[in-house]
Design an enzyme around this catalytic site. Structure first.
Site, mmCIF file in Angstrom:
data_model
loop_
_atom_site.group_PDB
_atom_site.id
_atom_site.type_symbol
_atom_site.label_atom_id
_atom_site.label_comp_id
_atom_site.label_asym_id
_atom_site.label_seq_id
_atom_site.Cartn_x
_atom_site.Cartn_y
_atom_site.Cartn_z
ATOM 1 N N HIS A 1 -1.016 3.093 -7.229
ATOM 2 C CA HIS A 1 -1.934 4.155 -7.650
ATOM 3 C C HIS A 1 -3.190 3.507 -8.232
ATOM 4 O O HIS A 1 -3.085 2.586 -9.060
ATOM 5 C CB HIS A 1 -1.254 5.034 -8.709
ATOM 6 C CG HIS A 1 -2.123 6.157 -9.180
ATOM 7 N ND1 HIS A 1 -2.347 7.281 -8.408
ATOM 8 C CD2 HIS A 1 -2.839 6.327 -10.313
ATOM 9 C CE1 HIS A 1 -3.171 8.090 -9.066
ATOM 10 N NE2 HIS A 1 -3.489 7.535 -10.218
ATOM 11 N N ASP B 1 2.907 10.474 -10.128
ATOM 12 C CA ASP B 1 2.285 9.276 -10.718
ATOM 13 C C ASP B 1 2.775 9.037 -12.143
ATOM 14 O O ASP B 1 2.060 8.444 -12.970
ATOM 15 C CB ASP B 1 0.747 9.395 -10.698
ATOM 16 C CG ASP B 1 0.201 9.531 -9.281
ATOM 17 O OD1 ASP B 1 0.800 8.959 -8.356
ATOM 18 O OD2 ASP B 1 -0.828 10.223 -9.110
ATOM 19 N N SER C 1 -2.108 0.452 -10.578
ATOM 20 C CA SER C 1 -0.740 0.328 -11.073
ATOM 21 C C SER C 1 0.254 0.399 -9.918
ATOM 22 O O SER C 1 0.069 1.189 -8.991
ATOM 23 C CB SER C 1 -0.400 1.477 -12.034
ATOM 24 O OG SER C 1 -1.346 1.578 -13.085
ATOM 25 N N ASN D 1 5.224 3.147 -5.772
ATOM 26 C CA ASN D 1 3.927 3.663 -5.332
ATOM 27 C C ASN D 1 2.835 2.766 -5.898
ATOM 28 O O ASN D 1 2.990 2.211 -6.990
ATOM 29 C CB ASN D 1 3.747 5.096 -5.872
ATOM 30 C CG ASN D 1 2.415 5.715 -5.481
ATOM 31 O OD1 ASN D 1 1.964 5.614 -4.333
ATOM 32 N ND2 ASN D 1 1.761 6.369 -6.432
#
Ligand code: GRF
Length: 230
Positions: free
Chosen positions: A119, A155, A146, A117
């Protein structure tokens, strides 16, 4: 199976999940087209049929999938179907690029280590939403983004790489977000390049970089490369 004798390895197969604008997806498409990223985006999937990300994928000739969560009895049912359909495209990696949903742990489990992911904060700071506003409210001098491996914790998975930007006096949340976005694009491309090359992977003890446990996230340099912090 392709072999070294074929001259070129088969491109690394990527599926991208996105709910909105898709500028990070576009960065991957552009890098791939420019010959800077040896990947093939085999599918772009969304929970929003109107997502600009889907239009970007169509324009690039990439297969798309739009699934409406309202058509499912539960989050678990939606995610099970979504991931089953994504699996049909046999991606080596799933990239969440602005995919605005919390994932069902059971659907996610088979993909842990093969899903990342991006973020917009320097994790572990500011998980969840409104990261730019929260960084400003906290008076942070430095903000950033990140790329992390996805786990069931929102997250909260192991961070692979980060990009930093300075916070300027008078910055607004929108201004900060816009300035960060350009760095996000380079960060995502560079992180995916390392994963595709097999140089970054998730192990039981965290992220490994060239086979060695990573003590701190890789940092994006001005030239767009990633390296361990000095
Ligand atoms: C990015 O800021 C990303 O970090 C966050 O959602 C935003 C997506 O932007 N997860 P886009 O859809 O890639 O333009």
């Amino acid at each position: 199976m392709p072999s070294a004798a074929d001259g070129a390895a088969a491109p690394f197969r990527l599926a991208v999940l996105a709910s909105g604008r898709g500028s990070n997806l576009q960065a991957l498409i552009d890098a791939q087209r420019a010959g800077r990223l040896p990947i093939e985006i085999v599918l772009v999937a969304s929970d929003k049929a109107q997502a600009q990300a889907l239009r970007r994928a169509e324009d690039a000739g990439i297969a798309t999938l739009a699934l409406d969560p309202k058509g499912y009895a539960s989050r678990a049912a939606f995610d099970a179907d979504l991931f089953a359909r994504v699996a049909e495209y046999e991606p080596a990696l799933i990239v969440l690029a602005g995919f605005m949903r919390i994932l069902d742990p059971a659907a996610l489990a088979p993909w842990v280590g093969r899903i990342v992911n991006i973020h917009p904060s320097l994790l572990p700071k500011y998980r969840g939403l409104h990261t730019h506003r929260r960084a400003l409210e906290a008076g942070d001098a430095v903000h950033g983004a990140s790329v992390h491996f996805v786990t069931a914790e929102l997250d909260g998975g192991p961070v692979v790489a980060q990009a930093e930007i300075p916070v300027h006096a008078g910055d607004s949340a929108d201004g900060l977000a816009e300035r960060l976005l350009a760095r996000e694009h380079r960060l995502l491309v560079a992180a995916i390049a390392l994963i595709a090359a097999g140089r970054v992977a998730l192990a039981d003890d965290g992220v490994r970089y060239d086979g060695t446990p990573l003590a701190a996230p890789l940092r994006l340099a001005d030239d767009g490369t990633l390296a361990p912090p000095a």
